[in-house]
Scaffold this motif. Sequence first.
Motif, short mmCIF file in Angstrom:
data_model
loop_
_atom_site.label_atom_id
_atom_site.label_comp_id
_atom_site.label_asym_id
_atom_site.label_seq_id
_atom_site.Cartn_x
_atom_site.Cartn_y
_atom_site.Cartn_z
N LEU A 107 112.06 59.63 -13.50
CA LEU A 107 111.17 59.04 -13.46
C LEU A 107 110.98 57.38 -14.10
O LEU A 107 110.23 56.40 -13.82
N PHE B 59 112.69 55.15 -12.59
CA PHE B 59 112.06 54.55 -11.50
C PHE B 59 110.34 53.91 -12.20
O PHE B 59 110.06 52.76 -11.14
N ASP B 60 109.94 54.10 -12.83
CA ASP B 60 109.46 53.53 -13.58
C ASP B 60 109.69 51.72 -14.30
O ASP B 60 108.63 51.27 -13.89
N PRO C 137 111.40 51.52 -6.34
CA PRO C 137 111.67 52.52 -6.08
C PRO C 137 112.85 51.87 -5.16
O PRO C 137 114.20 51.06 -5.31
N THR D 106 117.75 55.71 -9.74
CA THR D 106 116.91 56.91 -9.69
C THR D 106 117.51 57.66 -8.70
O THR D 106 117.31 59.19 -9.32
N MET E 148 108.30 65.11 -8.51
CA MET E 148 109.14 63.81 -8.96
C MET E 148 110.46 63.73 -7.92
O MET E 148 110.14 62.17 -7.94
N GLU F 21 107.94 61.87 -5.40
CA GLU F 21 107.84 60.38 -6.05
C GLU F 21 108.43 59.18 -6.27
O GLU F 21 108.21 58.68 -5.41
N VAL F 22 109.53 59.40 -6.19
CA VAL F 22 110.75 58.33 -6.95
C VAL F 22 111.30 57.93 -5.67
O VAL F 22 112.05 57.08 -5.83
N THR F 23 110.99 58.49 -3.64
CA THR F 23 111.74 57.95 -2.80
C THR F 23 110.88 58.30 -1.88
O THR F 23 109.83 59.14 -1.62
#
Length: 248
Positions: free
Chosen positions: A180, A183-184, A188, A193, A222, A225-227
Amino acid sequence: MAPRHGPHTMNTSTRYQVHISRDGQLHIDSEPQVVPYAVDPSQVVVQVLHIEAAGSGLPVLVHVQDERSGSRFDMQVMPDGTTQAAVPSPAAPQPQQPGKAALQQQRGSLFDRLAAAEAAARAHDFGTAIAAADDILQQLTAEQGDTASATLEAAQFRADLAYLSGEYALATASWTWLALAWFDRLGPGMRRTQVAAQNAAQAWMQLPPQEAGPLVSDLVNMLMEVTAPERTATMRTQIAERLGQSNY
């Protein structure tokens, strides 16, 4: 570390001096940088300066001296993370920031401590390696913040140690947080990540049921969210299958 495109001249916001020694130690503007085990210093250069370029929206000009190959060259690191060869225009040297020398002196032993931690890990002396990694991570967090690039690199080393020493719950939580955080910081689709997300799932699969249950919600959230969901479909299927086989 060769530029990927032909010569191109562009105004830049900042100029950096990069030095890579024969044994792979990396300095940017005379400040030592953490180079994780098995990572080439050139990758760290692009990672650190990509973040600077992305923050300003302008390319940064870099003069690289790589003693491993005896090469010297100028390049630009672009806001999108690519690199270009550069013919720098004459410019006045960047003034030293207040307190820079003091910070460099304070961190002077960082490379020695990291090298010692990595050597201990290779010798399977995880107690020594973990103590040293925790100390390095605490220092970087205090100096640069918990989501600075160098801090995240150190956190990755600590997460690796958790996995290698059988601390799978800590490894799962650490890699979930790292995925995360990258990612932030990077957005993306970045490899860092994706690797962190995969490592989190792999560590979770090693956990006994009583430890795996409390961590599964954060892990799956997670991964979503990240991909793109389809890229983690296989991992999520494996997690679901394991959940179906045990009572959590």
